[in-house]
Every structure is written in C-alpha cells, then in structure tokens.
Enzyme design. Structure first.
Site, mmCIF file in Angstrom:
data_model
loop_
_atom_site.group_PDB
_atom_site.id
_atom_site.type_symbol
_atom_site.label_atom_id
_atom_site.label_comp_id
_atom_site.label_asym_id
_atom_site.label_seq_id
_atom_site.Cartn_x
_atom_site.Cartn_y
_atom_site.Cartn_z
ATOM 1 N N HIS A 1 40.092 1.490 39.306
ATOM 2 C CA HIS A 1 41.315 2.001 38.702
ATOM 3 C C HIS A 1 41.503 3.468 39.077
ATOM 4 C CE1 HIS A 1 39.919 -1.406 36.322
ATOM 5 N NE2 HIS A 1 41.131 -1.571 35.878
ATOM 6 N N HIS B 1 37.960 1.929 31.812
ATOM 7 C CA HIS B 1 38.356 1.530 33.173
ATOM 8 C C HIS B 1 38.506 2.760 34.073
ATOM 9 C CE1 HIS B 1 42.057 2.009 30.784
ATOM 10 N NE2 HIS B 1 42.579 2.516 31.874
ATOM 11 N N GLY C 1 46.343 1.433 26.132
ATOM 12 C CA GLY C 1 45.689 0.182 25.754
ATOM 13 C C GLY C 1 44.809 0.354 24.528
ATOM 14 N N ASN D 1 50.471 7.775 29.375
ATOM 15 C CA ASN D 1 51.112 7.699 30.697
ATOM 16 C C ASN D 1 52.201 6.633 30.774
ATOM 17 O OD1 ASN D 1 49.812 5.246 31.140
ATOM 18 N ND2 ASN D 1 48.130 6.154 32.270
ATOM 19 N N HIS E 1 47.250 1.015 38.485
ATOM 20 C CA HIS E 1 46.372 0.892 37.315
ATOM 21 C C HIS E 1 45.036 0.298 37.701
ATOM 22 C CE1 HIS E 1 44.797 -0.183 33.442
ATOM 23 N NE2 HIS E 1 45.709 0.558 32.880
ATOM 24 N N GLU F 1 36.627 -5.095 9.555
ATOM 25 C CA GLU F 1 35.340 -5.528 10.102
ATOM 26 C C GLU F 1 35.109 -4.992 11.511
ATOM 27 O OE1 GLU F 1 37.719 -7.573 8.965
ATOM 28 O OE2 GLU F 1 36.921 -8.279 7.042
ATOM 29 N N ASP G 1 35.367 -21.079 -1.840
ATOM 30 C CA ASP G 1 36.314 -20.364 -0.976
ATOM 31 C C ASP G 1 36.810 -21.241 0.170
ATOM 32 O OD1 ASP G 1 36.775 -18.001 -2.271
ATOM 33 O OD2 ASP G 1 35.301 -16.833 -1.157
ATOM 34 N N HIS H 1 36.507 -19.743 4.947
ATOM 35 C CA HIS H 1 35.444 -18.770 4.728
ATOM 36 C C HIS H 1 34.053 -19.313 5.037
ATOM 37 C CE1 HIS H 1 38.708 -16.631 2.941
ATOM 38 N NE2 HIS H 1 37.958 -15.664 2.489
ATOM 39 N N ARG I 1 24.834 -16.984 -0.096
ATOM 40 C CA ARG I 1 25.453 -16.646 -1.381
ATOM 41 C C ARG I 1 24.674 -17.305 -2.521
ATOM 42 N NH1 ARG I 1 29.730 -19.295 -4.784
ATOM 43 N NH2 ARG I 1 30.606 -17.618 -6.047
#
Lengths: 672, 672
Positions: free
Chosen positions: B31, B71, B161, B190, B265, B414, B472, B476, B522
């Site tokens: 790139h 990149h 990105g 850019n 790119h 997460e 749940d 889940h 659990r």
C-alpha cells in the site's frame, strides 16, 4: 391524533407493567425493569402508529418492529398477546420454560409476530437498518405513480447497551449515509446498565453522536405519551434521515423501592416488591396476570384495524396487478422467496482449457450472470469489492438518490454488514449478500450466528481464504476460520475447489434454507473439467474427483478448495509409486453430513482406513473423516507474509509433501 | 519549537515518500498511497515529539506509537530504519518476503520498534487506548511528589477504515469517559478507501462524533508541518481528554497522475508513475532507495536524543529507588513481568465437603485473593461484573478521578475490551483481564486473535459457558465457541470442572506465554476433593480423575467443565453393570497437546479404544481423542430457553444417557 395521556392510556400502560412483573416473577428469571420503563413509549408506538395485522404476521407491507433490547422480551410478548397475535396468556405464564412460545429472548420463527431474533446487543439495531434498506429498495423497484405497494416503517426500541456496542455505531453511520427516512428508533435512555449507573462507562452524548451520523434526533420524556407521540410524528415527517428519539425513562418505573436501580435489570423484583408496586399503581396487589377488559379492548382494536389495513393494501396490490401485471407477479414471487424458472441455466460452465482462475474471480462471473436473472440480488462488500469480485457492473450503487441501486457500499463495517444482510434477508423480497475477507468473518461472527439461529437466508462471500492470499501476512491469513465456522449449527460453509465448483456453490447458496458462507481463494486454481460430476457432487458436499483405477483405493486424499488440485497432483505421484489414491473433493461438510449413509460410505468407504486430509487451515475436525490411522496436512500455527507460492512450499502444501505424507499413512497401516 | 516547514523538512518528508514507493514497488505488493499521504504528519510526530530510544526499543517509559492503519506498514518500517532502529535498509528491500523483518502488516515481537501488531482495522486504535490506560494506571500507582517515573504519551495514526470499524467507536467512547489526556491520534483523513471516495459509505462528521465522546478535536492540513506541530502541542496541553487531530491529507501525495486515487490504496504505483513522482518531487528519477545524508542525519538525531532521554529517566528511577525502594523494586518486577514469590500459595483449596459452587464463583474467590498479592491485577467486565464474578471489592473503580482504580467498567463493548486488555498486556507492568459471557467472545474474536498472534498475556474470563446458563436461551448459549476458540493457534483455553480446577486454571493463566481463555459455568458444580491431583493435573491439560479399579478401563469417559461430574456419575452406573470406566478431566486441549507423548498415552492409552467424550457443546474436534470407534455426547444444534436442569435432561446430559452411550461404545467394540 390525540396525544394527551388519558386514564385509559394509563390503564393500558400499567397493564403492560404489571404483566411484565408477573411474567418475570412467575418464571423467577428475566428482566422486569426495562419492560416497565419502556412501557409508555411501546404502548404509544403500538397503539397509535404501528400498522400491523395480528391475524397475519406475514403481511408483507406491515410495519416492522424490532426490539433490539431483546432482554426486554417480556414487553414484546405482552404486546403481542394484548394486540391479538396467536400468543395465549398461558404462554406468558410459561415464560422461559422449555417448549414455550416465550423464550428468554425473542426468536424469529418461534413466536408469531417476532420479526427478528434479538438479545445479543446491537444485532437488532443492525437488522432494523437492513429491514429499512429492503423496504426502500423494494419501494424503489415496485412503486409507480398512483401505485404504492411497498410503504412501511421500521420501528425499533434500543437500550443503552445497544448504543454502546460497536455494531450499532457502524450500522447507524451507514443508515445516516443512506438517509433511511423510514427507520425510527426509540432509545430507552434509562441510564442504568447491569453494573450500575451508565456513567460508570458511558458518558458520551448519544444524541450528538447520532447527529454526526446524519440522524434526526429528538429528546423526550419517555413517560409522556404526548411527547412520545409528537416525536414519532416528527420522525415520520422527516423523510431524508433516520430518526432517533432519545426517551428518558426510569428502569422499573412504578416500583416504589427499586425504580431506577440496576438490580431490576436482570432479576425478578421479588413477590413483596411486585405487591408494593401494584399497590402504588392502584392495582389489586394480589391479583396476577390481570388484564382489565377496557385495556384489552383498546389493544385489540389492532385486530380490526390491522385487517382493514391489510385489506386496503391487498386491494391496492390488485389494482397494481391490473396496471403492472409483470411487476406484480415478480413482487409476489420475490416476496414468496421463489426463484425464476431456469435460473440455474445461466451459471457458467468453465472448460478445462481455461487458464487457471481464482474462485473469487469465478464467483464474480457467477454474480454477474445471476444478477441478470435474479433482479433482487442485492449486496456489496465491506470496502473490498475490487478484491472480493462482488461488484455488479452497470447495476447502480445504492445511495439516497438511488435507493434501488443493486450495489451496496457497506464501508469497513463487517459486523454491521452482517446484521444488515440478515435484516434484508429476513424482510423478504430480496436475495442479499455481503462480502469481505475470510479472516474478517471474525468481526461479524455475532451476525453470522444470528443468521444461523434464525435460518436467515444471508449469503456471505468470504475471499482470501488461506495463506494463499500471500503477502498481506498472518494478520490477514485465516487459519482457524474454517473450523470455527463449521462448528456453528445451521450454517452451510462451501469452499469450492475451482471455477466450476464455485458455480455449483452459488447454485447451492441460492437454494439453502439458512445462511451460507462461500469461501473463495485469492489465487488462481486450475479448472476441473468434469462439469457434470461437479454439479452433482457439490450439492452432496463431497464427491470423488479422481479415483483409483480399480475403484478400490489404497488411500483416500480428502481436500477442499485450493488443496484439491494439490491432492490431484499428489495422486499422480503416488500412482507412479504404485499407490492408488482416490481424491475426494469435500467443499461442504454440512452438505455431506446431510447425505444418506449409503452415499457417505460410497465416497468414504469405511474399509479404506488410509486417509489423508489436505487443507491449508487448522486441522481441527478432520479427525472425524481421516480416523485414528489417518493424517492431516494442515496448519497448527499462524501464517507469514510472503508470495503465496513460497508459503505453500514452506508450510508443506506441495504435491511432494502430500504424496510423502500419504505414503507414510499407507505404510503405517501396512505395518499394523 | 519551530514549526515552519524548512527545506530540510521537505527533504526528509520526500525521503519517506520515495522510499515508500520504492519499498512497495520492489515487493510488487503493498500500500503506497497511505505512507505517502501520511508522511508529513508522521515526520512531524517522529522528529519533534516522539520520545523514544531506537537503541533500546524496550525502554519502559518510551512514548508508544501505534500505526492503527497497519496496511501503511512501509511508513513505519521506513521511520524505524531512518531513526536508527535495528532494521537495515536491506530489510526494507525484502518487504513482504518470507523471513524478512518487514512483513505486510506490522508484527509485534518480529520487528524492533513495532509496538503492536496491526492491520485488521480498529485493533490498533483499541490497543492504543489500552496502552494509555496502562500508562496512566502505572503513573498513579508509582509517581510521587518530586518523582515522575512513568510519564509517556501514546500516539497513533489511524485511517478512515479505522474510524468506520465499530471497535474503534467503542474504544473511543470509553477513552472519552476515562478522560485519557495522554492519548493522541492523528487521523489520516484522506477521503479514499478501497472502493473509492469515502462518500460512498462514510459521510458522517467524525470530528463531531469524537466531540460527543468527550475528545479534544482539532482539524489541520496534514501537509503543513506547522499546523500538525501546533496541533500536537495543543493536544499535549489538553490533559483531561484524549485528542483527535483530523488531518486532511491526499493519498499518494506527490504522484502527478495518481494522487487522490483509490488505485494507490492497495497496489504499487507502477514503475512509470514512481519515476514521474520522483521527477515531480525533484528527485533523481532512476535512483531507488535513495536516502540523502542530510535527511538521514536529521532522523538519526533520535539516537543521541533517545539515549539522553533514557539516561535521564534511569537517573530519575535511581533517585526514586533511593526514596521509595519498595515501590521501585515492585515497578521493576512488574515491568519485567515477574510474579511475587509464593503467589500461588494464596489460591484457595476447596474441600469436598463444600456446597456445589459455580466455577464463575470459584473464579471470583480466586480473583479476590490474587488481587491482594498481585497488586497489578487490573481488569473488569463488559457490563457483566455481577454475573462474571470479576469485581474486586474494595480496590476501587477506574475513572478520571481515580486512574489507579483496579476495577474497569468496559461497558457493553466486548470488542474494545479485548483490544484494551491486549494493549494493557502489551504495555507491560500490568496483569490485565476482561470478562464477559462465552457467547460474546464472538464479538471480540478480532481482538482475541490479535492477542494470540502477538502472544499478548491477556486473560479473558468467559462465563455462562453452555446451555447450563438456562433461561436466557439460545441467543446466549454457546455451542460452537469451545471448538472455534480451540482452533485458534497460540490461545490456551481452560474449562475447569470444579472450584479446585478453577483455582489451578488461574494458576496456569498467570504463567501462560500468551492469551488464556478461562471458560466457566453459571451453574453450581460439585467440588472435586483431590486438590493435589488437580493441581498437578490441570497444568498438564488432562488427567485421570477416577480410574478403573484395575487401572485397565473398559472405557474412557473424557469430559471438560460441568460434564466431568456427569461422567463421574455415569462411571458409578457403569460400575454396577460391571463396566470399568476411567474418567479423564480434560480442561485444556492445548496444555495436553504440549505434554510428552508418554504422559498423553498414560492418560489415554492407545489400547483402550472404547472412548466417549461428554461436552455440552459442538462435538467438532473430539474425534481426535475418541477415535473411529468412540462417540461424543455433544450438541449439534442450538440450545433452548428453560431452567438448565431441564435442558440437560432434554439434550441427553444425564448420567443415565452418558452411561447408555458408553455401554453402546463398549458393546460395538466387543462385536467388532
């Protein structure tokens, strides 16, 4: 439309709240706080705005309602029951019990009126964007002056948690770029999440952020029916931008001792507090699952209203069919998920004389011809269209001025792409696809999983499928991805070995009863010539590409994708050593497992225990096919940055090494 | 500090640009556009602000530089070479070749001076947030009035990105909440991505969005050294908020025919355009890899400057050690990744008399005691602390007023959590962990993978690890997650069977040479009493929990986690039928595979072919251990919403069914 809160409003809203407490308390499991806090806005939306027909949850032009905050499922089930869907009160009493219609989180296909499976936060939000894209695309395709056959809103309720997830940020940004004016979200801004006050982790200005995305943003008191109604009206009046209505609410509203507390997020209030809350609301404290008849009658107006709305629409569709019979037929066929007769005939057949071709390139050629016969094939890539070969030339780009463009530009937003493709698939009428590199399937696993769980007919095109992508190196080279996707129930993964298998794979993808992952190479592969055998074999998941002359092989070489031609070359080398090898191409484990045992044994005879699998990926899972005595040429480490031919050499993916490993397997078995 | 662009500046910047073209052209892959467009701002940062010592890339108090736009790796390699890191020009000439120090994307541990592995977009951004968290936490912990031993900035360069990815949105929102004043990102705006103009998919106002996150936002011309320098000064002056400098740049700046084009790119410019660009820049058109001596001398000032900076810091650390010897010793030990003597002694031993206990609860008890002896154990959960049992009571919450708080609140983010934990682990000095439900490991796979690729010592606590979470429901309930994580190289997954195995698992996690996933229940599980055997067995990945009286079993039952006690119960039933079963607990496949063959055969004797695996998850991968004649009690479908005991019954996870399936395996083998 009146917007004052009446005593009937109050009664209806408190009916939702008290039912929510009772439903969760009876199950002794669930989330009471959000249904109680969001009751007012949900009531306002469902009784004054939502155009739906509880008697026909499949009416194509119904407004869609997405509960992105899926943990508040009790709210949705209560609304479905109250407005007259086929969801009896007994089912509410069986909330979260085995076999009930009221599981912990809403499940599409399981409960009438549930539009999407939600719960993993942000997914519902993204699918709602997909629903709105589908509606606008179909409207652009079918509506004509004087004829409006596609015209519905997509409404949603989302939570703080939805707003924190990156997937909703991606989807919201794209929805703003697309200017989806008929997408309206109520944001249940209750400032409470599981760990406590949202200030612990979430102090951003959500409204300002959505403004930056080009959304129309309003702030209301979520307990004020009038404010909510006026905001919904303004949101509908805004046609160029999606709308976010930030509604300040109180979790577990009405509970004297627990309103506003994180404890009400994921646990029942407890019998005492349920009683205290009912008393505070002026409700009989001991009565459970009480639905005052006046409230029920008010909600059930949806039945007559919905039937009238649908009848009106059907009359409009009939009128349309008189003026535009072909379009009407197409609309009906697409909505029913039908494919046009002879569609498969356009799939290209590649001759063995052709130059080697990457399967991504073959896929591009399939897309080009399929896009002609399947006018509802709509999709795009997460900013990798030139690399994934998914751009449909001449068929237009989707943007606010061209809502009927066939090519979508998802931006570098894999996760949102997955959810939006799911939403489009679930809406009906479209055949959507989304493309990226296989390694980035990791970024969208949450969406792939929800596609699988709902059996959404999403097509995911994953290219650059191994170390064969070369110089980009280990950050971009999938190793564990085939195994990790094969482990997912309901997902069909197909990794074709050449251009002809790729065409057959597209044929399978378009007929699948759930999501499909097409896994394609960057690098060129020899074309396998036997088109007839391939077209029969690929849908069966595995088939014999080249056999031992006698039909009784000394060893079976199993391979997928780019490694099939390697296995074929190794077979030649083995033949010169007097070892007769069968080569089995195995593009799809899932399709193979669905075959009768007879066929599976024909391809992999149990008597032939000398087996070698070849796949430039984690060997996890292959033991099932190669058995105790077999072996796998795979990769138990990450890749490296180099031209791909060097990597194949360095990592043992050569005909010489495959043949040597096969000889070793044969030898070991002979010595046993 | 002067901020005018001098002719020397221009020469240095063009040196970067021309090298970038040459590096990519020689590799014929890569790139070039981004390194050329970002050259001016990178030059300004690296020569006027970045405090680093190229002779010692491990200097603990160096400023961190993160190229989130991985990149553009050529840019980083060029800067490293020019400023004097151990990266010879020959390595630049071997860009993207096998075994070179200059792979396609930057790889930590592979190239001196590369702080983090980046390339998958958004990951670098998130890790930079983690680096800044670590710096601030260590500063709060160690600095004293008159003594500053931790004081560095975290700088980064990110791309369009990066800004589109949800993970960076999550990380940016949390960075704003945390008020990370020493985190400074240059955003290479850019307006070009791979598919073309970013307007196709990305029209949002990024600056406004970051303002909504509580970032300090500036806009500059990225070609103007003075503007970039002034903005960096202002960013450093802003101590309460992270900074985003939106720099308008031109991709492939300097290229007469291709500047501003998406074609630059991801592909070399081509020999002709390289020549034309050099001519336009007043550079010898035919010369390659030219580094003017004046430019090199200017860059290489970093060597002397860096040595002086580090020497000054070492003197300050010595002074600190005189005044605060214990803290200085701790600082040095933590920075070296050492654990205090006897730390393992605090791990709790649970008696067989104890009530059944969920492994998440046992893990919580381990964290409590470990947090006392490991003062640098810092972590939190993605808004699930009460459920994942990861809150360290009394040790404070991290927020802008309490940067030394031990508990982090990641919010429902997460993916960002994964990247931030990675950044903290990579920074050094801390032992970080992040927790969520196992099913949501899907949301953070991109980060888990980068932890594995870099061998970052990130600890991921994944609870609610099967259908055993109950009500749940399927959204889940993990099914495919164990297999999909086991497929990932370098990741150690441990699924303990009880409280004692959990303590042993924590012991392993703290000594691992890479990321660890602790997979916890659990639901409550019986406590296995034999602590000695467990503490020896868990680090070996698998061990015999209960054996056939003779030591020669008729059948081996293999299980992990919650299914081990089920296998033990089945063993009793089999015994009453005269079938002698061995039960093998197999908490970690990876640890087991690392054992010598002798041990592996001791646990799983090849002669005992009657084997049954029991795991409430996808059976994918178990065939390796149970072989052709064995069987697996697993789940090849999604779960359901119901109390977990009902689910275990319905889906065959009962001692009766396990015993029946084991009998069938034994029977089948006898008949063979």
């Amino acid at each position: 439309m009146s917007t004052a809160t009446t005593s009937l409003d109050r009664l209806c809203i408190d009916t939702i709240r008290t039912l929510a407490m009772d439903v969760v308390q009876k199950a002794n499991s669930g989330h009471p706080g959000t249904p109680m806090g969001a009751a007012t806005m949900a009531y306002t939306l469902w009784t004054r705005f939502l155009r739906h027909n509880p008697s026909d949850p499949a009416w194509p032009d119904r407004d869609r309602f997405v509960l992105s905050a899926g943990h508040a499922s009790a709210l949705l089930y209560i609304l479905l029951h109250l407005t007259g869907y086929d969801l009896p009160l007994d089912e509410l009493k069986r909330f979260r019990q085995f076999g009930s219609k009221t599981p912990g989180h809403p499940e599409r296909g399981h409960t009438p009126g549930v539009e999407v499976t939600s719960g993993p936060l942000g997914q519902g939000f993204g699918m709602a964007v997909g629903l709105a894209v589908a509606e606008r695309w179909l409207a652009a395709r079918f509506n004509r002056p004087g004829h409006t056959v596609v015209d519905h809103y997509t409404y949603g309720v989302c939570s703080d948690g939805d707003m924190m997830e990156g997937v909703s940020a991606e989807a919201a940004s794209l929805a703003g770029t697309l200017g989806l004016g008929k997408l309206i979200f109520l944001y249940d801004d209750n400032e409470i999440s599981i760990e406590g006050d949202t200030d612990l982790a979430f102090t951003e200005d959500v409204g300002r952020r959505f403004g930056a995305y080009n959304w129309h943003v309003q702030h209301v008191d979520g307990e004020d029916v009038g404010q909510v109604a006026r905001a919904l009206e303004a949101a509908r009046a805004e046609t160029a931008r999606p709308s976010l209505i930030v509604a300040r609410t109180t979790i577990a509203y009405g509970s004297p001792n627990m309103a506003g507390s994180a404890e009400t997020h994921g646990s029942p209030l407890g019998e005492d507090e349920v009683r205290a809350t009912k008393e505070a609301l002026g409700w009989p404290a001991e009565e459970r699952f009480r639905i005052p008849p006046e409230a029920l009658a008010d909600f059930r107006r949806a039945l007559a209203d919905g039937a009238a709305l649908q009848a009106d629409w059907e009359a409009r569709l009939d009128a349309y069919a008189r003026d535009y019979p072909e379009d009407a037929a197409l609309f009906r066929a697409w909505t029913a998920g039908e494919l046009p007769a002879g569609w498969q005939d356009v799939l290209p057949a590649f001759s063995g004389e052709e130059k080697p071709m990457a399967t991504r390139a073959a896929s591009g050629r399939c897309i080009t011809v399929l896009a002609e016969v399947l006018g509802n094939l709509v999709g795009g890539s997460a900013d990798l269209a030139p690399s994934t070969n998914t751009y449909m030339k001449g068929l237009g780009d989707m943007d606010p001025e061209h809502p009927g463009g066939r090519n979508m530009h998802f931006g570098v937003r894999e996760h949102a792409m997955g959810t939006i493709v799911n939403g489009m698939a679930i809406h009906g009428g479209l055949i959507p696809f989304g493309a990226t590199f296989l390694v980035f399937s990791d970024y969208m696993r949450g969406a792939i999983r929800l596609a699988a769980l709902q059996r959404a007919r999403s097509i995911f095109v994953f290219t650059h499928d191994s170390i064969g992508l070369g110089e980009d190196g280990p950050t971009h080279q999938p190793i564990e991805h085939l195994a990790s996707l094969r482990a997912m129930p309901n997902l069909t993964l197909i990794r074709p070995a050449d251009a002809n298998e790729t065409a057959a794979a597209w044929g399978c993808a378009l007929q699948a009863d759930g999501p499909v992952a097409l896994v394609l190479t960057r690098q060129a592969l020899p074309v396998l010539a036997d088109v007839g055998r391939i077209r029969e074999g690929v849908p069966r998941g595995a088939y014999v590409v080249a056999d031992a002359p006698s039909g009784t092989p000394d060893v079976i070489l199993l391979a997928t994708g780019s490694e099939v031609s390697l296995a074929i070359a190794a077979r030649e080398q083995l033949a010169s050593d007097g070892i007769a090898a069968r080569v089995v191409s195995m593009p799809s484990w899932e399709l193979f497992e669905a075959q009768p045992q007879e066929y599976r044994h024909e391809v992999l005879p149990p008597t032939v225990r000398a087996r070698l699998a070849v796949e430039a990926a984690s060997p996890l899972g292959w033991a099932k096919y190669v058995g105790n005595e077999g072996d796998v040429v795979g990769l138990e480490h990450f890749g490296a940055s180099a031209p791909y031919k060097v990597l194949f050499e360095e990592f043992g993916f050569t005909a010489e090494n495959v043949a040597a490993r096969a000889r070793a397997v044969v030898q070991r078995l002979r010595e046993m």
